[in-house]
Write a protein that holds these residues in place. Sequence first.
Motif, PDB file in Angstrom:
ATOM      1  N   ASN A   1      42.362  31.930  40.567  1.00 52.05           N
ATOM      2  CA  ASN A   1      41.363  32.999  40.473  1.00 52.05           C
ATOM      3  C   ASN A   1      40.491  32.689  39.258  1.00 52.05           C
ATOM      4  OD1 ASN A   1      39.937  35.275  40.891  1.00 52.05           O
ATOM      5  ND2 ASN A   1      41.493  36.688  40.112  1.00 52.05           N
ATOM      6  N   GLU A   2      39.747  31.592  39.393  1.00 56.00           N
ATOM      7  CA  GLU A   2      38.953  31.146  38.251  1.00 56.00           C
ATOM      8  C   GLU A   2      37.558  31.743  38.309  1.00 56.00           C
ATOM      9  OE1 GLU A   2      40.112  29.560  35.753  1.00 56.00           O
ATOM     10  OE2 GLU A   2      42.040  28.931  36.566  1.00 56.00           O
ATOM     11  N   GLU A   3      37.126  32.274  37.194  1.00 55.50           N
ATOM     12  CA  GLU A   3      35.757  32.773  37.088  1.00 55.50           C
ATOM     13  C   GLU A   3      35.097  31.963  35.974  1.00 55.50           C
ATOM     14  OE1 GLU A   3      35.377  36.937  37.109  1.00 55.50           O
ATOM     15  OE2 GLU A   3      36.681  37.103  38.857  1.00 55.50           O
ATOM     16  N   ILE A   4      34.130  31.174  36.372  1.00 53.17           N
ATOM     17  CA  ILE A   4      33.598  30.174  35.460  1.00 53.17           C
ATOM     18  C   ILE A   4      32.133  30.456  35.156  1.00 53.17           C
ATOM     19  CG2 ILE A   4      33.298  27.680  35.099  1.00 53.17           C
ATOM     20  CD1 ILE A   4      35.385  27.297  37.358  1.00 53.17           C
ATOM     21  N   LYS A   5      31.782  30.366  33.901  1.00 54.91           N
ATOM     22  CA  LYS A   5      30.381  30.476  33.520  1.00 54.91           C
ATOM     23  C   LYS A   5      30.003  29.176  32.835  1.00 54.91           C
ATOM     24  CE  LYS A   5      28.242  34.595  32.731  1.00 54.91           C
ATOM     25  NZ  LYS A   5      28.112  35.887  32.050  1.00 54.91           N
TER      26      LYS A   5
ATOM     27  N   VAL B   1      34.919  29.980  47.518  1.00 52.01           N
ATOM     28  CA  VAL B   1      34.092  29.682  46.344  1.00 52.01           C
ATOM     29  C   VAL B   1      32.778  30.465  46.395  1.00 52.01           C
ATOM     30  CG1 VAL B   1      34.988  27.340  46.230  1.00 52.01           C
ATOM     31  CG2 VAL B   1      32.826  27.751  47.380  1.00 52.01           C
ATOM     32  N   SER B   2      32.190  30.679  45.231  1.00 56.15           N
ATOM     33  CA  SER B   2      30.817  31.185  45.190  1.00 56.15           C
ATOM     34  C   SER B   2      30.121  30.552  43.997  1.00 56.15           C
ATOM     35  CB  SER B   2      30.800  32.712  45.078  1.00 56.15           C
ATOM     36  OG  SER B   2      31.210  33.100  43.788  1.00 56.15           O
ATOM     37  N   TRP B   3      28.821  30.423  44.125  1.00 52.37           N
ATOM     38  CA  TRP B   3      28.005  29.854  43.035  1.00 52.37           C
ATOM     39  C   TRP B   3      26.674  30.571  43.037  1.00 52.37           C
ATOM     40  CZ3 TRP B   3      23.185  27.416  43.502  1.00 52.37           C
ATOM     41  CH2 TRP B   3      22.706  26.770  42.355  1.00 52.37           C
TER      42      TRP B   3
ATOM     43  N   VAL C   1      30.349  30.664  38.718  1.00 55.03           N
ATOM     44  CA  VAL C   1      31.141  30.015  39.765  1.00 55.03           C
ATOM     45  C   VAL C   1      32.452  30.751  39.894  1.00 55.03           C
ATOM     46  CG1 VAL C   1      32.259  27.883  40.501  1.00 55.03           C
ATOM     47  CG2 VAL C   1      30.130  27.781  39.200  1.00 55.03           C
ATOM     48  N   LYS C   2      32.845  31.025  41.141  1.00 50.25           N
ATOM     49  CA  LYS C   2      34.162  31.612  41.355  1.00 50.25           C
ATOM     50  C   LYS C   2      34.945  30.742  42.317  1.00 50.25           C
ATOM     51  CE  LYS C   2      33.523  36.489  40.336  1.00 50.25           C
ATOM     52  NZ  LYS C   2      33.693  37.872  40.803  1.00 50.25           N
ATOM     53  N   LEU C   3      36.208  30.528  42.003  1.00 51.39           N
ATOM     54  CA  LEU C   3      37.107  29.776  42.884  1.00 51.39           C
ATOM     55  C   LEU C   3      38.369  30.622  43.017  1.00 51.39           C
ATOM     56  CD1 LEU C   3      36.865  26.414  40.922  1.00 51.39           C
ATOM     57  CD2 LEU C   3      35.780  26.822  43.104  1.00 51.39           C
ATOM     58  N   ALA C   4      38.762  30.929  44.248  1.00 52.54           N
ATOM     59  CA  ALA C   4      39.918  31.813  44.397  1.00 52.54           C
ATOM     60  C   ALA C   4      40.598  31.610  45.739  1.00 52.54           C
ATOM     61  CB  ALA C   4      39.489  33.271  44.260  1.00 52.54           C
ATOM     62  N   ASN C   5      41.893  31.949  45.781  1.00 47.77           N
ATOM     63  CA  ASN C   5      42.619  31.930  47.055  1.00 47.77           C
ATOM     64  C   ASN C   5      42.227  33.115  47.917  1.00 47.77           C
ATOM     65  OD1 ASN C   5      44.986  30.882  44.968  1.00 47.77           O
ATOM     66  ND2 ASN C   5      44.771  29.709  46.841  1.00 47.77           N
TER      67      ASN C   5
ATOM     68  N   VAL D   1      30.022  36.656  37.566  1.00 46.00           N
ATOM     69  CA  VAL D   1      31.117  36.446  36.629  1.00 46.00           C
ATOM     70  C   VAL D   1      30.835  37.279  35.379  1.00 46.00           C
ATOM     71  CG1 VAL D   1      32.273  34.775  35.165  1.00 46.00           C
ATOM     72  CG2 VAL D   1      31.619  34.156  37.493  1.00 46.00           C
ATOM     73  N   VAL D   2      31.644  38.291  35.178  1.00 42.70           N
ATOM     74  CA  VAL D   2      31.432  39.164  34.026  1.00 42.70           C
ATOM     75  C   VAL D   2      32.350  38.749  32.864  1.00 42.70           C
ATOM     76  CG1 VAL D   2      31.389  41.549  33.232  1.00 42.70           C
ATOM     77  CG2 VAL D   2      30.818  41.032  35.596  1.00 42.70           C
TER      78      VAL D   2
END
Lengths: 122, 477
Positions: free
Chosen positions: B297-301, B328-330, B347-351, B359-360
């Motif tokens: 559950n990665e939230e990346i900036k 994923v989302s970008w 960027v979000k990567l999650a199951n 991404v907050v």
Amino acid sequence: MANARGFVAVNEEECKGCDLCVTACPVDVLHLAQHFNTHGYNPSEYDGDGCTGCGVCFYACPEPGALTVFKNWEESRHKYLNPNGEGVTSLTLKDPIKGLAVIEATGEIIALSNFLNLKFAE
Amino acid sequence: MSTKILSKSEGFYDVYDRRPGTDKDTTHYCPGCGHGILHKLIAEALTDFGVKDNAIIISPVGCSVFAYYYFSAGNLQAAHGRAPAVATGVKRSLPESIVISYQGDGDLAAIGGNEILHAANRGEAISVFFVNNAIYGMTGGQMAPTTLIGQKTTTTPYGRTVANEGYPIKMSEIIASLTAPVYVERVMMADTKSISNTRRAVRKAIKNQVEKKGFSFVEVLSTCPTGWKMTAPQAEEWIKTTLAQHFPLGVLKDISGDVEPLNLDHHLLPTDRIGKAINLPEADADQPKFVIPDTVNEEIKISGFGGQGVLSLGVWLSEFGMREGLNVSWIPSYGPEMRGGTAHCHVKLANRPIGSPLVVHPTILVATNRPSLEKFEKEVIPGGKIFWDNSLMDITPSRTDIIRYPVPATEIANQLGNTKTANVVMLGVITGVSEFLDENIVRRTLPQIFKKKHLLDINMQAFNKGLEVAASLKRIA
């Protein structure tokens, strides 16, 4: 109050005093209060007697939570659900005049704002 | 006799937590505003039909822009006038959902005139509620396309004239003249009878959608006591005596009883065809599958100057995530910061399925210039990771509750002979220290990502350098 045809409860703090329910009420049992709520509006008030429970005011009112209308209110048939959804006890409506409607559940007085959030079981 | 209780619909939130300020119990609408009544009718219908949790309400620009404060349903807020276009996208991708486009007359008839005509003409299976109060209410009562001849507004102080502003536009008549719409009606909210009539129309428009009948359009003549400078009861009277005379009430078109339910699934593209459509290479079926951790559950900036490749780095991360089978989302963030300041992407990567792509509170922050580090450092969750290019800035993160990864990415890239590979160095470091990225998948995917094949070698070198840095950073940690 035991077998009133209808009863309308006004949540004073959510009422904006727009007058639409007063105009709409077919039996003229609603009026605007003299006093102000915390937002500075004169809230609508139930005369305390004569409501038929028709629901016209409910649909005339633009505020989702300002009015609650009970039709064919019979206090003995109602069980108040506590926040966990369990039926607890029967209710008595007390002093529904001047927006001061309160509900008593086995001796415990529940204020109006809580009253409107109550969940009822058949 | 059974007791009946009319109370706040379950279609509303109990407390309007999304509303800013201290008052979370009342709507932001003026006393006597018609929006509140229509909100109640819609919320009640959604609850009664059991589709509340399946409904998505698209709010417009106008007073009802904040509809998402109140409705306990899915909500999207569209750009001015574009609600029917957004509703089209939502309905086509989620055919089982109940999509409602809620618009005012400035939104629908003026700036969104094009959108509504074409959505109606395509026969999108949505329900549109068009709140007509003959005025731009939110901005203070300017003339709208629906303003009556002679009506005084702040922009027509002597009254609207045909010579200068033309005639009021009758949207329902225009929509009804199209072939595709199945139900078009104009109603008003002015007294008990007309409100109950509106209630019927609202329920029919939503019922049509539940039954997949097609495009339903309900125009509701509604009060604006503030804009019209009247009391609420006067405003209702004015609707009856004046507005409804110029906008005749009634059913303008109803073929909902004659049409067959639509097959809405044909808009959905099978997954394998999506890959072909956008030229994705075939999946490497024979390769061993990377075992991804259960709870990614990665939230990346990723943030830096424009040109440092921060947006590209985000695209790559989501590409790798996709190949690992993650959701994923970008999204990029452009703005006044495009030149000089910071450009960044989320960027979000999650199951699990991803709701909002924003991404907050990042779990990972990649900062490649000083303003980015200063701006976003405080947003990172405790225990999160910060990667920063320490060859470009003289500060370090001030926080102590995060994991620190100083990476001299630009310096390494310069040594390799191409400054532009700094983001690939950074990618190598992230890959090396993170559990959610598989080095082999990245290695296999990189050649497909770089369009210029002669640059592949130097980029692979940069990636390897990054992995080396990661290994040394890991040893320190």
